[in-house]
Write a protein that holds these residues in place. Structure first.
Motif, PDB file in Angstrom:
ATOM      1  N   PHE A  80     -31.104   4.372  15.376  1.00  0.00           N
ATOM      2  CA  PHE A  80     -31.565   4.109  16.691  1.00  0.00           C
ATOM      3  C   PHE A  80     -32.793   3.451  16.828  1.00  0.00           C
ATOM      4  N   ARG A  81     -33.137   3.206  18.200  1.00  0.00           N
ATOM      5  CA  ARG A  81     -34.518   2.661  18.368  1.00  0.00           C
ATOM      6  C   ARG A  81     -35.015   3.424  19.491  1.00  0.00           C
ATOM      7  N   ILE A  82     -36.310   3.778  19.379  1.00  0.00           N
ATOM      8  CA  ILE A  82     -37.145   4.409  20.500  1.00  0.00           C
ATOM      9  C   ILE A  82     -38.186   3.653  20.965  1.00  0.00           C
ATOM     10  N   VAL A  83     -38.372   3.540  22.401  1.00  0.00           N
ATOM     11  CA  VAL A  83     -39.080   2.763  22.964  1.00  0.00           C
ATOM     12  C   VAL A  83     -40.176   3.485  24.015  1.00  0.00           C
ATOM     13  N   GLU A  84     -41.414   3.209  23.918  1.00  0.00           N
ATOM     14  CA  GLU A  84     -42.349   3.871  25.143  1.00  0.00           C
ATOM     15  C   GLU A  84     -43.126   2.855  25.690  1.00  0.00           C
ATOM     16  N   GLY A  85     -43.121   3.070  27.118  1.00  0.00           N
ATOM     17  CA  GLY A  85     -43.835   2.121  27.909  1.00  0.00           C
ATOM     18  C   GLY A  85     -45.395   2.177  27.783  1.00  0.00           C
ATOM     19  N   ALA A  93     -45.069  11.544  14.929  1.00  0.00           N
ATOM     20  CA  ALA A  93     -44.341  10.211  14.564  1.00  0.00           C
ATOM     21  C   ALA A  93     -44.547   9.741  13.568  1.00  0.00           C
ATOM     22  N   ASP A  94     -45.802   9.477  13.015  1.00  0.00           N
ATOM     23  CA  ASP A  94     -46.201   8.899  11.793  1.00  0.00           C
ATOM     24  C   ASP A  94     -45.728   9.767  10.643  1.00  0.00           C
ATOM     25  N   PHE A  95     -45.772  11.250  10.765  1.00  0.00           N
ATOM     26  CA  PHE A  95     -45.508  12.001   9.927  1.00  0.00           C
ATOM     27  C   PHE A  95     -43.768  12.044   9.455  1.00  0.00           C
ATOM     28  N   HIS A  96     -43.019  11.749  10.402  1.00  0.00           N
ATOM     29  CA  HIS A  96     -41.770  11.453  10.226  1.00  0.00           C
ATOM     30  C   HIS A  96     -40.929  10.135  10.068  1.00  0.00           C
ATOM     31  N   ARG A  97     -42.196   9.192  10.195  1.00  0.00           N
ATOM     32  CA  ARG A  97     -41.936   7.726  10.402  1.00  0.00           C
ATOM     33  C   ARG A  97     -40.837   7.245  11.132  1.00  0.00           C
ATOM     34  N   LEU A  98     -41.036   7.759  12.262  1.00  0.00           N
ATOM     35  CA  LEU A  98     -40.411   7.159  13.554  1.00  0.00           C
ATOM     36  C   LEU A  98     -40.924   5.872  13.998  1.00  0.00           C
ATOM     37  N   ALA A  99     -40.349   5.072  14.008  1.00  0.00           N
ATOM     38  CA  ALA A  99     -40.917   3.572  14.302  1.00  0.00           C
ATOM     39  C   ALA A  99     -40.991   3.524  15.765  1.00  0.00           C
ATOM     40  N   VAL A 100     -41.987   3.877  16.450  1.00  0.00           N
ATOM     41  CA  VAL A 100     -41.711   3.690  18.118  1.00  0.00           C
ATOM     42  C   VAL A 100     -42.204   2.382  18.473  1.00  0.00           C
ATOM     43  N   SER A 101     -41.521   1.784  19.216  1.00  0.00           N
ATOM     44  CA  SER A 101     -41.868   0.616  19.994  1.00  0.00           C
ATOM     45  C   SER A 101     -42.863   0.817  21.334  1.00  0.00           C
ATOM     46  N   THR A 102     -44.108   0.799  20.881  1.00  0.00           N
ATOM     47  CA  THR A 102     -44.984   1.030  21.999  1.00  0.00           C
ATOM     48  C   THR A 102     -45.204  -0.080  23.133  1.00  0.00           C
ATOM     49  N   GLY A 103     -45.817   0.205  24.322  1.00  0.00           N
ATOM     50  CA  GLY A 103     -45.906  -1.052  25.125  1.00  0.00           C
ATOM     51  C   GLY A 103     -44.768  -1.821  25.473  1.00  0.00           C
ATOM     52  N   THR A 104     -43.620  -0.897  25.196  1.00  0.00           N
ATOM     53  CA  THR A 104     -42.393  -1.523  25.567  1.00  0.00           C
ATOM     54  C   THR A 104     -41.418  -0.655  26.602  1.00  0.00           C
TER      55      THR A 104
END
Length: 380
Positions: free
Chosen positions: A40-45, A97-108
């Motif tokens: 998956f990919r997770i994005v955050e505006g 997010a850091d603990f589970h190593r979830l790579a969030v694309s912030t500013g996106t």
């Protein structure tokens, strides 16, 4: 997780699942996808995980004690019976997010989501990138854009107008008489806080019930979970009754308590003219500022998928499932039950959706909620 992604040309990337939004619902969905081995990919505006919380009013605390406010796989530090603050919970999401190593694309953010003829979703990101996804989970939450009613148009430009979204602290409100419109949890919190520095009027809405914070020494949330009421389906008899009553915990926010703080309780707002406001029954007041706390609406203009949004601009879903194949939601109020709109419920809801994606089933087939105990509370 960026495992099985395919890049087409220079701009397009194909991924199995795109998660939109990285607050509690999106992170819960990402965690469940990770645990299921689905790429998956997770994005955050926002520029930082948790900013959707940091931008709200400074005195905000969670509805539920820390014991009931953790996402799956990581506890929330601090007194389990206490309530996490706005910033504390925002930092917890970042740590999660850091603990589970979830790579969030912030500013996106997602500028436009459409669906191609072959069934793939096409997401044009604010970075200019285009992502193609087989499935999409929208986890932007149920509190996206504060509602400002049409009656606001009658107010003079000199009246300082804020919403429960833009209000931060008493110093941000013009001095004098402040009208808070809406007596839900946020409206009562804001009115109570402003009362120390302003003359405050709280305009009521529909009749509301408050339930006690603790019963026999235990949190009301323990009782609601233990009796199964938090899992009552939204269309069930108990669930329907809870939705109509819309109760919330009385943490020193009853009308009597607010009046002791100096808040004046007034009927529903009827009309406005300049700086004058009139309430049902004919009472009038002159105000200097107003805080609209009458609810939120979906921000759905970015979804250009036929059948995903109704004419009123609201997401169409049932149990988190859109009528559009492979489009899902997590974090909607009453998505499946009362817990769905709270931190305590998004992990289970995300699990149901991810199980459905993995197995190609409707979420209703993925997990059957446990039977509701034959217990009700008088506060419902």
């Amino acid at each position: 997780m960026y495992g099985n992604q395919t890049r087409i040309g220079r701009l397009d990337t194909i991924i199995p699942v795109l998660v939109i939004g990285a607050a509690q619902a999106g992170l819960a969905a990402a965690y469940r996808l990770q645990q299921s081995g689905i790429d998956f990919r997770i994005v955050e505006g926002a520029g930082r995980i948790g900013d959707s919380w940091r931008k709200r009013y400074a005195s905000l605390t969670l509805f539920t004690p820390r014991r009931f406010s953790a996402l799956p796989g990581l506890g929330l530090d601090g007194d389990p019976e206490g309530y996490a603050t706005r910033d504390e919970f925002a930092d917890y999401l970042e740590r999660y997010a850091d603990f589970h190593r979830l790579a969030v694309s912030t500013g996106t953010g997602v500028e436009k989501l459409s669906r191609r003829a072959d069934g793939m979703f096409s997401a044009l990101l604010t970075t200019g990138e285009t992502v193609l996804a087989g499935s999409v989970i929208v986890s932007t939450g149920g509190f996206q854009r504060a509602v400002v009613p049409s009656v606001a148009a009658g107010l003079d430009e000199g009246v300082n107008q804020l919403t429960s979204e833009t209000y931060r602290e008493p110093s941000s409100v013009a001095p004098g008489t402040v009208l808070v419109v809406g007596d839900g949890a946020s409206g009562r919190d804001i009115a109570a806080e402003l009362a120390a520095s302003h003359r405050v009027l709280l305009a009521t809405g529909k009749p509301r019930r408050l339930f006690p914070e603790r019963i026999l020494g235990r949190s009301i949330w323990w009782w609601l979970s233990r009796t199964g009421l938090m899992n009552a389906g939204r269309e069930s008899f108990i669930g329907s009754r809870m939705r109509r009553a819309d109760p919330f915990p009385d943490r020193d926010r009853s009308f009597a308590s607010l009046e002791r703080r100096g808040v004046t309780i007034v009927p529903r707002l009827d009309q406005t003219a300049g700086r004058q406001v009139q309430f049902v029954g004919g009472r009038t007041e002159t105000i200097d500022a107003v805080v609209w706390a009458v609810g939120y609406r979906d921000e759905a203009a970015w979804i250009a998928v036929p059948g995903a949004v109704d004419r009123g601009g609201r997401f169409i879903e049932r149990d988190g499932v859109s009528p559009v194949p492979a489009l899902y939601f997590v974090g909607r109020p009453w998505q499946r039950n009362r817990a769905s709109g709270l931190v305590m419920g998004v992990g289970d809801d995300a699990g149901v959706i991810v199980e459905a994606i993995a197995g190609g089933r409707h979420p209703a087939e993925a997990r059957v909620p446990r039977e509701i105990a034959p217990v009700t509370l008088a506060c419902l």
